[in-house]
Scaffold this motif. Structure first.
Motif, mmCIF file in Angstrom:
data_model
loop_
_atom_site.group_PDB
_atom_site.id
_atom_site.type_symbol
_atom_site.label_atom_id
_atom_site.label_comp_id
_atom_site.label_asym_id
_atom_site.label_seq_id
_atom_site.Cartn_x
_atom_site.Cartn_y
_atom_site.Cartn_z
ATOM 1 N N PRO A 1 -0.860 5.383 3.020
ATOM 2 C CA PRO A 1 -1.229 5.106 4.416
ATOM 3 C C PRO A 1 -1.703 3.669 4.606
ATOM 4 C CG PRO A 1 -2.376 7.052 3.566
ATOM 5 C CD PRO A 1 -1.682 6.400 2.410
ATOM 6 N N ASP A 2 -1.318 3.069 5.714
ATOM 7 C CA ASP A 2 -1.732 1.690 6.018
ATOM 8 C C ASP A 2 -3.224 1.590 6.285
ATOM 9 O OD1 ASP A 2 0.869 0.794 5.790
ATOM 10 O OD2 ASP A 2 1.294 1.057 7.934
ATOM 11 N N ASP A 3 -3.803 2.658 6.821
ATOM 12 C CA ASP A 3 -5.198 2.606 7.242
ATOM 13 C C ASP A 3 -6.170 3.212 6.237
ATOM 14 O OD1 ASP A 3 -4.233 5.158 7.586
ATOM 15 O OD2 ASP A 3 -5.323 5.513 9.446
ATOM 16 N N ALA A 4 -5.717 3.451 4.995
ATOM 17 C CA ALA A 4 -6.597 4.072 3.994
ATOM 18 C C ALA A 4 -6.324 3.484 2.617
ATOM 19 C CB ALA A 4 -6.381 5.576 3.963
ATOM 20 N N GLU A 5 -7.343 3.551 1.779
ATOM 21 C CA GLU A 5 -7.195 3.145 0.391
ATOM 22 C C GLU A 5 -6.511 4.272 -0.379
ATOM 23 O OE1 GLU A 5 -8.091 0.196 -1.053
ATOM 24 O OE2 GLU A 5 -8.533 -0.465 0.983
ATOM 25 N N GLY A 6 -5.847 3.949 -1.468
ATOM 26 C CA GLY A 6 -5.268 4.968 -2.330
ATOM 27 C C GLY A 6 -3.951 5.505 -1.822
ATOM 28 N N CYS A 21 -5.495 9.928 -4.463
ATOM 29 C CA CYS A 21 -5.921 9.265 -5.691
ATOM 30 C C CYS A 21 -5.703 7.766 -5.579
ATOM 31 C CB CYS A 21 -5.177 9.832 -6.898
ATOM 32 S SG CYS A 21 -3.376 9.687 -6.846
ATOM 33 N N THR A 22 -6.266 7.056 -6.527
ATOM 34 C CA THR A 22 -6.049 5.619 -6.624
ATOM 35 C C THR A 22 -4.731 5.375 -7.371
ATOM 36 O OG1 THR A 22 -7.178 5.428 -8.739
ATOM 37 C CG2 THR A 22 -8.536 5.218 -6.741
ATOM 38 N N ASP A 23 -4.287 4.140 -7.429
ATOM 39 C CA ASP A 23 -3.078 3.822 -8.185
ATOM 40 C C ASP A 23 -3.262 4.124 -9.671
ATOM 41 O OD1 ASP A 23 -1.368 3.010 -6.097
ATOM 42 O OD2 ASP A 23 -2.312 1.035 -6.043
ATOM 43 N N THR A 24 -4.445 3.847 -10.209
ATOM 44 C CA THR A 24 -4.722 4.141 -11.615
ATOM 45 C C THR A 24 -4.691 5.641 -11.856
ATOM 46 O OG1 THR A 24 -6.069 2.155 -11.809
ATOM 47 C CG2 THR A 24 -6.412 3.861 -13.478
#
Length: 155
Positions: A111-116, A85-88
């Motif tokens: 993860p450093d290599d991924a969003e969310g 998920c995202t931070d929101t």
């Protein structure tokens, strides 16, 4: 297990219970539930999604989805729910889990290599209660419509 998708909230919860039961009987590592890809149509250019109305940016893309994360999915295995998920969405997830006292966040991984973020949730409850929580996550965390189709894609 004879069916692999459902759209009605009660049918979805029954589907989750059946999938959890099949998962446990088979002794599989995990099961995966995924939102039907027809809910969001890719525009083909940048991986963003368009839905059938509401919550859209000026360019027609759905602002509820992070294109880096893709379609929402949930995995369950060995008493653990796993979601990206995202931070929101994470803040909404914490609110949802507050309504399910038997469910606790065990780990949040960025993860450093991924969003969310990837979230692992302890789910030590009966299949019916797990199903209620799974449906609440899909509905409220990912802001999906009441009639969203969910597929069991792996057991």
């Amino acid at each position: 297990m004879t069916r692999f998708e459902a759209t009605d909230p009660a049918e979805r919860r029954a589907l989750y219970v059946d999938a959890i039961t099949a998962h446990r009987r088979r002794g599989s590592e995990f099961l995966t539930l995924e939102v039907d890809s027809e809910v969001f149509e890719s525009d083909g250019d940048d991986g963003t999604f368009e839905d059938d109305g509401g919550d859209e940016n000026d360019d027609g893309t759905d602002d509820r989805l992070d294109p880096e994360l893709g379609l929402p999915w949930i995995q369950f295995g060995d008493g653990t729910i796993n979601v990206d998920c995202t931070d929101t969405e994470l803040e909404t997830l914490k609110t949802v889990l507050g309504e399910f006292p038997a469910f606790k966040i065990d780990e949040i991984h960025r993860p450093d290599d991924a969003e969310g973020v990837n979230v692992r949730i302890s789910a030590k409850a009966d299949p019916n209660r797990i199903a209620q929580c799974l449906d609440a996550i899909f509905q409220r965390v990912y802001e999906l419509p009441d009639d969203v189709r969910i597929w069991v894609v792996e057991i």
